[in-house]
Structure formats: structure tokens, C-alpha cells
Design an enzyme around this catalytic site. Structure first.
Site, PDB file in Angstrom:
ATOM      1  N   ARG A 179       0.816  -1.224   0.000  1.00 42.17           N
ATOM      2  CA  ARG A 179       0.000   0.000   0.000  1.00 42.17           C
ATOM      3  C   ARG A 179       0.849   1.273   0.000  1.00 42.17           C
ATOM      4  O   ARG A 179       0.498   2.279   0.640  1.00 42.17           O
ATOM      5  CB  ARG A 179      -0.978   0.020   1.196  1.00 42.17           C
ATOM      6  CG  ARG A 179      -1.945  -1.116   1.216  1.00 42.17           C
ATOM      7  CD  ARG A 179      -2.897  -1.106   0.011  1.00 42.17           C
ATOM      8  NE  ARG A 179      -3.646  -2.339  -0.018  1.00 42.17           N
ATOM      9  CZ  ARG A 179      -3.261  -3.420  -0.716  1.00 42.17           C
ATOM     10  NH1 ARG A 179      -2.180  -3.389  -1.482  1.00 42.17           N
ATOM     11  NH2 ARG A 179      -3.990  -4.512  -0.695  1.00 42.17           N
ATOM     12  N   SER A 229     -10.717  -1.084   3.503  1.00 43.85           N
ATOM     13  CA  SER A 229     -10.053  -1.514   4.740  1.00 43.85           C
ATOM     14  C   SER A 229      -9.553  -0.283   5.470  1.00 43.85           C
ATOM     15  O   SER A 229      -8.809   0.518   4.901  1.00 43.85           O
ATOM     16  CB  SER A 229      -8.843  -2.391   4.423  1.00 43.85           C
ATOM     17  OG  SER A 229      -9.267  -3.550   3.770  1.00 43.85           O
ATOM     18  N   GLU A 299      -4.933   2.701   7.060  1.00 39.52           N
ATOM     19  CA  GLU A 299      -4.615   2.712   5.628  1.00 39.52           C
ATOM     20  C   GLU A 299      -5.275   3.945   5.009  1.00 39.52           C
ATOM     21  O   GLU A 299      -4.777   4.542   4.066  1.00 39.52           O
ATOM     22  CB  GLU A 299      -5.167   1.431   4.970  1.00 39.52           C
ATOM     23  CG  GLU A 299      -4.963   1.421   3.473  1.00 39.52           C
ATOM     24  CD  GLU A 299      -5.462   0.147   2.804  1.00 39.52           C
ATOM     25  OE1 GLU A 299      -5.303  -0.948   3.373  1.00 39.52           O
ATOM     26  OE2 GLU A 299      -6.036   0.273   1.701  1.00 39.52           O
TER      27      GLU A 299
HETATM   28  C1  LIG Z   1     -15.491  -0.665  -0.895  1.00 39.76           C
HETATM   29  C2  LIG Z   1     -14.021  -0.435  -1.047  1.00 39.76           C
HETATM   30  C3  LIG Z   1     -13.187  -1.502  -1.366  1.00 39.76           C
HETATM   31  C4  LIG Z   1     -11.806  -1.301  -1.512  1.00 39.76           C
HETATM   32  N1  LIG Z   1     -11.025  -2.370  -1.822  1.00 39.76           N
HETATM   33  C5  LIG Z   1      -9.694  -2.190  -1.972  1.00 39.76           C
HETATM   34  C6  LIG Z   1      -8.860  -3.291  -2.318  1.00 39.76           C
HETATM   35  O1  LIG Z   1      -9.301  -4.418  -2.510  1.00 39.76           O
HETATM   36  N2  LIG Z   1      -7.525  -3.064  -2.434  1.00 39.76           N
HETATM   37  C7  LIG Z   1      -6.980  -1.827  -2.241  1.00 39.76           C
HETATM   38  O2  LIG Z   1      -5.750  -1.686  -2.365  1.00 39.76           O
HETATM   39  N3  LIG Z   1      -7.758  -0.760  -1.929  1.00 39.76           N
HETATM   40  C8  LIG Z   1      -9.091  -0.914  -1.790  1.00 39.76           C
HETATM   41  N4  LIG Z   1      -9.875   0.171  -1.471  1.00 39.76           N
HETATM   42  C9  LIG Z   1      -9.248   1.477  -1.222  1.00 39.76           C
HETATM   43  C10 LIG Z   1      -9.134   2.407  -2.443  1.00 39.76           C
HETATM   44  O3  LIG Z   1     -10.122   2.120  -3.405  1.00 39.76           O
HETATM   45  C11 LIG Z   1      -7.744   2.328  -3.085  1.00 39.76           C
HETATM   46  O4  LIG Z   1      -6.739   2.734  -2.165  1.00 39.76           O
HETATM   47  C12 LIG Z   1      -7.631   3.199  -4.346  1.00 39.76           C
HETATM   48  O5  LIG Z   1      -6.424   2.903  -4.988  1.00 39.76           O
HETATM   49  C13 LIG Z   1      -7.682   4.690  -4.059  1.00 39.76           C
HETATM   50  O6  LIG Z   1      -7.841   5.366  -5.299  1.00 39.76           O
HETATM   51  P1  LIG Z   1      -8.576   6.782  -5.382  1.00 39.76           P
HETATM   52  O7  LIG Z   1      -8.512   7.249  -6.783  1.00 39.76           O
HETATM   53  O8  LIG Z   1      -9.937   6.718  -4.788  1.00 39.76           O
HETATM   54  O9  LIG Z   1      -7.609   7.661  -4.485  1.00 39.76           O
HETATM   55  P2  LIG Z   1      -7.976   8.778  -3.417  1.00 39.76           P
HETATM   56  O10 LIG Z   1      -8.679   8.166  -2.250  1.00 39.76           O
HETATM   57  O11 LIG Z   1      -8.634   9.932  -4.082  1.00 39.76           O
HETATM   58  O12 LIG Z   1      -6.499   9.204  -2.964  1.00 39.76           O
HETATM   59  C14 LIG Z   1      -5.644   8.279  -2.331  1.00 39.76           C
HETATM   60  C15 LIG Z   1      -4.227   8.860  -2.287  1.00 39.76           C
HETATM   61  O13 LIG Z   1      -3.718   8.927  -3.597  1.00 39.76           O
HETATM   62  C16 LIG Z   1      -3.371  10.275  -3.944  1.00 39.76           C
HETATM   63  N5  LIG Z   1      -3.692  10.449  -5.368  1.00 39.76           N
HETATM   64  C17 LIG Z   1      -4.834  10.116  -6.008  1.00 39.76           C
HETATM   65  N6  LIG Z   1      -4.705  10.340  -7.332  1.00 39.76           N
HETATM   66  C18 LIG Z   1      -3.454  10.823  -7.512  1.00 39.76           C
HETATM   67  C19 LIG Z   1      -2.707  11.244  -8.655  1.00 39.76           C
HETATM   68  N7  LIG Z   1      -3.216  11.216  -9.900  1.00 39.76           N
HETATM   69  N8  LIG Z   1      -1.422  11.672  -8.472  1.00 39.76           N
HETATM   70  C20 LIG Z   1      -0.869  11.726  -7.233  1.00 39.76           C
HETATM   71  N9  LIG Z   1      -1.536  11.366  -6.125  1.00 39.76           N
HETATM   72  C21 LIG Z   1      -2.806  10.899  -6.262  1.00 39.76           C
HETATM   73  C22 LIG Z   1      -4.158  11.150  -3.016  1.00 39.76           C
HETATM   74  O14 LIG Z   1      -3.534  12.406  -2.832  1.00 39.76           O
HETATM   75  C23 LIG Z   1      -4.169  10.295  -1.758  1.00 39.76           C
HETATM   76  O15 LIG Z   1      -2.961  10.471  -1.080  1.00 39.76           O
HETATM   77  C24 LIG Z   1     -11.262  -0.003  -1.335  1.00 39.76           C
HETATM   78  C25 LIG Z   1     -12.110   1.077  -1.037  1.00 39.76           C
HETATM   79  C26 LIG Z   1     -13.477   0.876  -0.895  1.00 39.76           C
HETATM   80  C27 LIG Z   1     -14.363   2.042  -0.605  1.00 39.76           C
END
Ligand SMILES: Cc1cc2nc3c(=O)[nH]c(=O)nc-3n(C[C@H](O)[C@H](O)[C@H](O)COP(=O)(O)OP(=O)(O)OC[C@H]3O[C@@H](n4cnc5c(N)ncnc54)[C@H](O)[C@@H]3O)c2cc1C
Length: 306
Positions: A179, A229, A299
């Protein structure tokens, strides 16, 4: 007007169409937790050119900014964020085939890219099809599930630094770990990604994605808002099991609750505040530490004022 002066608004307006700039935008609309106070300024980014102007300009003015993907790993404080949110989402979500690779812009959703790969007969991204984030967020977090993680499929990442310079990083220089990636410790913005996939049978890829979706539905509380998570997996343990063994299944503060279906998830069952979620997180950390000596590290990323 807080830390953002009218000059800053004007500066942003020079580089981004007015319709894409939202003032005092409620962040519960932009997070899967459905929680969060207002962001002083929220900018929907459409291209790298805008970022190359805004990022150095905000830095020079000392204005804090935060790059948002789909907000699926984020808890924003009830008092909001006194800075500028740069949203890399649907305005930057193109994707294209390059031989048996896929080039995707950072704002493309993982589910969209996984579907595209399936349609093109490319295997390797099935694991990500149920992760509700963008490719950019997935790279930052090295998102993973069911034995797969972004690290395995990333060939190259195009990023922008705080000077607005565009740099291409090879997959093996991304410092991917559990992560985490280089972007967690360096102020880089993911612009696009080249994914290295392998030829596969579209029907089999589809079947795999459906099987994983079923597993997710059976084990995760997808009926409630959450950020996935809540805690990282501590080495040698499972967070959910530790929390269950600590007797905290269903523990709640206001509408924030330790999911009964999967104790590793704190869910928002209605109108939970960020303070409610934080109280649940702190209680869980304290009790698990007391019972087992294991420290649970969130996380979920915390943003703004709580
Ligand atoms: C129901 C559910 C299930 C999930 N299952 C999983 C799973 O199985 N495995 C897993 O790993 N995660 C899981 N997640 C967590 C999440 O979906 C992941 O961590 C995902 O990768 C986050 O992406 P996001 O675009 O929503 O990022 P955000 O939540 O918007 O941001 C996360 C981080 O990334 C940074 N960021 C985002 N985009 C950029 C960019 N373009 N450039 C630089 N920094 C950036 C942000 O500043 C922040 O620090 C789950 C979440 C939910 C709600």
C-alpha cells in the site's frame, strides 16, 4: 476566505474554466465514505497543462493543495480543508491500446480500465476490477487484492513534479511496497500509466472478474459507505480478525461502526461525522494494542481539519 486569497482564485481562474472551479465544496460528495467538511476551493482538472501552471503557482503562493482521485481511500475532517483540491477524475480518464499494453490517464477508474483490458483480450488487471479508485490513486497506494497488485502490471508512470516538469518513471523505480509507492513520499502527481498486460481469452477474463466481484460482495460491507479496509494489514496478522477478537464487532460511535460483516472496515451507516469515525479508529487501536500488543496503522488517508 481563510488561507486562499482572492488573488489565488483569480490565478486559478486564468488557467481553468470557471465552471470547473467550485468554492466551499462539500467533500462528502467526493469521498466514498460520504463524509467531510468543505474544501475552500475544488478544481476539476482536465489536462496536464492546467496542472503545470497551477501546481508551481500554488506552491509559490504557499497555498496547500491536495490531489484527489476518486476519494475512495480518504477521510476528510468535519471542519474541511483550507486549501485547493485538484481532482484528477473524469476530466482526465482516457485510455488507449499500445501493442499489448494499455496507456491510461490517471483519472480513469480501475474498473473502466479493467473492463477495457477484458474487451481487448488482455489479462492481468482482473484483481483491480472491484477496487473503486482511479488508476492514479491505485498507483500511489499500490492497490491490490486477491493476490494481485498494481506493481505487477505497471510498466511506466508519467508524473509531474512541483515545478510542473513531466518525468517518466519505469515501473521498477516506483518503490512499490505494501500500500505504498514513491509518490507517498515525494510530491509527484500521476498523469498517466502504461500497463503491461498479457494476451488472454476475454471470456475467461470476464469470468475471473465476476468471480472476484462475488467474493467481494460476500465478504465486504458494500451496502454501506466506507473507504475500504480502514487499517493496513499488520505483519503476521489480519486487522479484521484482531478487531473481532478484541470484541469490537459492531462497535459504534454515532453512525460510524465496525462492520459486522468484515471487522476490518469502519462503515458509515448513515450520517457519521469524521469525528465519529476517528473515535472508532482510536478505540480499535487502543483495545487491539492492549489485548495483543499489535499497533494498527490506518490505511485510510486523513485530510483537513478534524
Ligand atoms: C469498498 C471499497 C473496497 C476497496 N477495496 C480495496 C482493495 O481491494 N484493495 C486496495 O488496495 N484498496 C481498496 N480500497 C481502497 C481504495 O479504493 C484504493 O486505495 C484506491 O487505490 C484509491 O484510489 P482513489 O482514486 O480513490 O484515491 P484517493 O482516495 O482519491 O487518494 C488516495 C491517495 O492517492 C493520492 N492520489 C490520487 N490520485 C493521484 C494522482 N493522480 N497523483 C498523485 N496522487 C494521487 C491522493 O492524494 C491520496 O494520497 C477499497 C475502497 C473501498 C471504498
Amino acid at each position: 476566505m481563510g488561507k486562499i486569497s482572492s488573488f489565488t482564485y483569480e490565478f486559478i481562474g486564468v488557467h481553468v474554466p470557471k465552471d470547473n472551479i467550485l468554492l466551499n465544496e462539500p467533500m462528502d460528495k467526493h469521498t466514498t465514505f460520504r463524509i467531510g467538511g468543505k474544501a475552500r476551493c475544488f478544481v476539476k482538472i482536465s489536462n496536464a497543462g492546467q496542472l503545470s501552471k497551477l501546481v508551481p503557482g500554488l506552491k509559490e503562493r504557499g497555498v496547500p493543495y491536495f490531489v484527489l482521485g476518486n476519494g475512495s481511500n480518504l477521510l476528510v475532517g468535519d471542519l474541511g480543508y483550507e486549501g485547493v483540491i485538484l481532482q484528477i477524475g473524469s476530466g482526465m480518464n482516457g485510455m488507449a491500446l499500445e501493442n499489448s499494453n494499455i496507456r491510461a490517464q490517471a483519472g480513469a477508474l480501475l474498473c473502466q480500465v479493467a473492463k477495457y483490458a477484458q474487451q481487448k483480450g488482455l489479462a492481468g488487471l482482473e484483481f483491480a476490477s472491484g477496487i473503486p479508485g482511479t488508476i492514479g490513486g491505485g498507483i500511489v497506494m499500490n492497490a491490490g487484492a486477491y493476490g494481485g497488485e498494481m506493481k505487477q502490471v505497471v510498466a511506466q508512470v508519467t508524473v509531474m513534479d512541483e515545478k510542473g516538469q513531466v518525468i517518466t518513471l519505469e515501473g521498477d523505480s516506483m518503490e512499490f511496497g505494501y500500500r505504498t509507492s514513491i509518490i507517498k513520499s515525494r510530491p509527484l502527481i500521476v498523469l498517466e500509466v502504461l500497463l503491461r498486460l498479457r494476451p488472454g481469452d476475454p471470456e475467461k477474463i470476464q469470468a475471473k472478474m465476476e468471480e472476484l466481484a462475488q467474493q467481494r460482495k460476500a465478504k465486504q460491507p458494500l451496502e454501506f459507505a466506507s473507504a475500504g479496509s480502514t487499517f493496513k494489514r499488520p505483519q503476521g496478522y489480519f486487522a479484521g480478525k484482531l478487531i473481532m477478537d478484541a470484541g469490537l464487532k459492531g462497535y459504534s460511535v454515532g453512525d460510524a461502526r465496525v462492520s459486522e460483516k468484515h471487522c476490518g472496515f469502519v462503515v458509515n451507516t448513515g450520517r457519521a461525522s469524521a469525528a465519529d469515525v476517528m473515535e472508532v479508529i482510536q478505540k480499535v487501536q487502543k483495545k487491539v494494542k492492549e489485548d495483543t500488543g499489535v499497533s494498527l496503522e490506518p490505511e485510510v488517508i486523513l485530510l483537513g481539519d478534524f
